[in-house]
Motif scaffolding. Structure first.
Motif, PDB file in Angstrom:
ATOM      1  N   GLN A 195      44.198  38.005  38.235  1.00 48.85           N
ATOM      2  CA  GLN A 195      45.280  37.683  39.180  1.00 48.85           C
ATOM      3  C   GLN A 195      46.430  37.002  38.466  1.00 48.85           C
ATOM      4  N   GLU A 235      49.761  36.676  43.661  1.00 43.28           N
ATOM      5  CA  GLU A 235      49.848  35.351  44.275  1.00 43.28           C
ATOM      6  C   GLU A 235      48.605  35.055  45.119  1.00 43.28           C
ATOM      7  N   ILE A 236      48.069  33.852  44.989  1.00 42.78           N
ATOM      8  CA  ILE A 236      46.919  33.448  45.786  1.00 42.78           C
ATOM      9  C   ILE A 236      47.404  33.056  47.186  1.00 42.78           C
ATOM     10  N   GLN A 237      46.861  33.726  48.188  1.00 43.20           N
ATOM     11  CA  GLN A 237      47.274  33.479  49.567  1.00 43.20           C
ATOM     12  C   GLN A 237      46.118  33.067  50.467  1.00 43.20           C
ATOM     13  N   TYR A 238      44.893  33.267  50.001  1.00 40.86           N
ATOM     14  CA  TYR A 238      43.738  33.007  50.871  1.00 40.86           C
ATOM     15  C   TYR A 238      42.706  32.184  50.128  1.00 40.86           C
ATOM     16  N   HIS A 264      44.575  38.915  46.875  1.00 38.01           N
ATOM     17  CA  HIS A 264      45.226  37.605  46.872  1.00 38.01           C
ATOM     18  C   HIS A 264      44.266  36.467  47.242  1.00 38.01           C
ATOM     19  N   THR A 265      42.959  36.757  47.187  1.00 39.73           N
ATOM     20  CA  THR A 265      41.956  35.761  47.553  1.00 39.73           C
ATOM     21  C   THR A 265      41.471  35.006  46.319  1.00 39.73           C
ATOM     22  N   LYS A 266      41.392  33.711  46.428  1.00 39.58           N
ATOM     23  CA  LYS A 266      40.842  32.891  45.353  1.00 39.58           C
ATOM     24  C   LYS A 266      39.325  32.952  45.410  1.00 39.58           C
ATOM     25  N   LYS A 285      43.877  41.651  51.373  1.00 41.81           N
ATOM     26  CA  LYS A 285      43.509  40.252  51.193  1.00 41.81           C
ATOM     27  C   LYS A 285      42.719  39.996  49.912  1.00 41.81           C
TER      28      LYS A 285
END
Length: 464
Positions: free
Chosen positions: A455, A461-464, A244-246, A241
């Motif tokens: 990133q 890819e941002i997913q969270y 892909h976390t912002k 995570k």
């Protein structure tokens, strides 16, 4: 001594079984042991019967590792000399020459890059895709998981390239007497409680509340290890995570996640709850200081506990507590392998076979994990001196297939090196906290921007 007694029992057990029953010589390749000359003749880790197989094997092998303290006869636990003596009782014709290094993380990489490296070495921070370039496979993950815990720690495409001798958890080593003298009756479970405890120690004792170990450098990177399971309670956070976390360093507002881990250190320094001059900290000297009550606590893995106990007469004063973050009323601690040991893919077959025997003996029969207050490595072993009351042990889940090296790429691009020797950023955090030229939130904002930029460059890819 109890720890040495365990080693003797392990040896006796191995001997009972027995009664019952490095020069690099080829060029490196990218395909692992399958194409190493003679590798097909190796008896696998799984199939070796310790104390019975290869007791007449003659070979000289080398091992490179970070445990310099085990070189000393003054070490309070079992030394390398004693382990080797016990091993040679069973395998008298296998000579193991051990070299240790205080700057191991960097120098191990240098050894690998030179192409002239030891038969066995703790696998340093290299891309997973490169494991087979340097090390043989011990077997597939399914097979090795039946033999050892944490088999996926150094795994790539379902092949296991490293075996640990012990496993550790992440918490805080502390002097129980100092805490009691300060009037602290329960270990702190939140960042606020921890900072309050440090203040009590400063007010009521002469001990340094929190020792940073700034000058050692490598000890700074330890703080990263608490940002996963300990700070989130989520086994998928660190290797999946986070990538892909912002803005992973933002304030979640509930005293959890990486923000809260690093803020503990910043606040402790800013409020004068650490040593007077962080540039003069002394890693070797701090062990005796902890033992005699001059230091109240240090943020280090459980591997540090036996070293603090061995540094003086006050063995019973040394304790270990969970990191002070609570998620929904529960505390968590990461349980994971210490250095995993790989075997040189270019070594002659007889040396590889001897190395397989030694690695398996260290992991399963030597008593090393128990002696070092570690968690069991061999699946057949359950004994440990390590426990946290009311704390759940969780290991980090491995990376998603196809993303095994994405964290390394993000770390290289951002230069934050999270869980990858990121000691410099932690040193800078201490410097800013001491000088007061940057607020903590300003530092976290800068880290978030570096991570976001990385990133974008790495295509995460941002997913969270």
């Amino acid at each position: 001594m109890k720890r040495k007694k365990v080693l003797a029992l392990a040896l006796a057990s191995t001997m009972l079984v027995a009664m019952m029953g490095c020069g690099n010589t080829s060029e490196s390749n990218n395909s692992g042991a399958s194409e190493n000359e003679g590798a097909a003749d190796l008896t696998s880790y799984e199939d070796i019967i310790l104390g019975e197989d290869f007791t007449d094997l003659e070979a000289t092998i080398t091992m490179f590792n970070n445990r310099t303290d085990l070189d000393s006869d003054d070490y309070g636990g079992v030394t390398w000399k004693e382990y080797l003596a016990a091993f040679n009782e069973v395998y008298p014709n296998i000579t193991v020459k051990i070299t240790t290094d205080t700057n191991y993380a960097d120098d191990a990489l240098t050894h690998l890059q030179s192409g002239d490296y030891e038969t066995i070495m703790g696998i340093p921070a290299i891309d997973s895709a490169d494991f087979s370039t340097y090390f043989i496979s011990y077997g597939d993950l399914e097979t090795m998981s039946k033999q050892i815990n944490y088999a996926d720690e150094k795994m790539y495409q379902q092949e296991v390239y490293g075996v640990p001798f012990t496993a550790t958890t992440q918490g805080i080593v502390y002097n129980k007497k100092v805490f009691a003298d300060a009037g602290i009756t329960e270990t702190p479970k939140t960042p606020d409680e921890f900072i309050d405890a440090l203040k009590q120690i400063k007010e009521n004792t002469d001990a340094i509340p929190l020792y940073t170990n700034y000058a050692a450098g490598w000890t700074m990177g330890v703080w990263d290890m608490y940002t996963g399971v300990s700070a989130t309670g989520d086994e998928e956070y660190a290797n999946q995570k986070l990538l892909h976390t912002k803005d992973p360093f933002k304030d979640y507002g509930d005293n959890t996640h990486p923000y809260s881990v690093y803020k503990i250190l910043y606040d402790a320094v800013a409020e004068g709850l650490t040593e007077d001059d962080y540039t003069t900290t002394d890693w070797e000297g701090c062990k005796g200081m902890m033992n005699n009550g001059e230091i109240a606590c240090m943020v280090l893995g459980s591997w540090a506990v036996p070293q603090m106990k061995a540094a003086g007469p006050n063995v019973d004063d040394i304790g270990y507590m969970a990191f002070p973050i609570t998620i929904d009323g529960k505390q968590y601690a990461k349980a994971g392998a210490d250095y995993c040991f790989g075997i040189n893919v270019n070594a002659p077959t007889d040396e590889q076979q001897a190395a397989l025997v030694f690695v398996k003996w260290m992991a399963e029969e030597s008593g090393y994990s128990y002696n070092e207050d570690g968690l069991p490595v061999a699946t057949k072993n359950t004994e440990t001196k390590l426990s946290f009351d009311g704390v759940d042990f969780i290991d980090d889940a491995p990376s998603i297939d196809g993303e095994e090296d994405l964290l390394n790429e993000l770390n290289a691009e951002s230069e934050l090196n999270v869980n990858n020797g990121g000691d410099r950023k932690i040193q800078e955090l201490i410097e800013h906290a001491s000088i007061g030229d940057m607020t903590f939130d300003e530092i976290m904002d800068s880290w978030n921007q570096l991570w976001t930029d990385a990133q974008d460059v790495c295509g995460a890819e941002i997913q969270y």
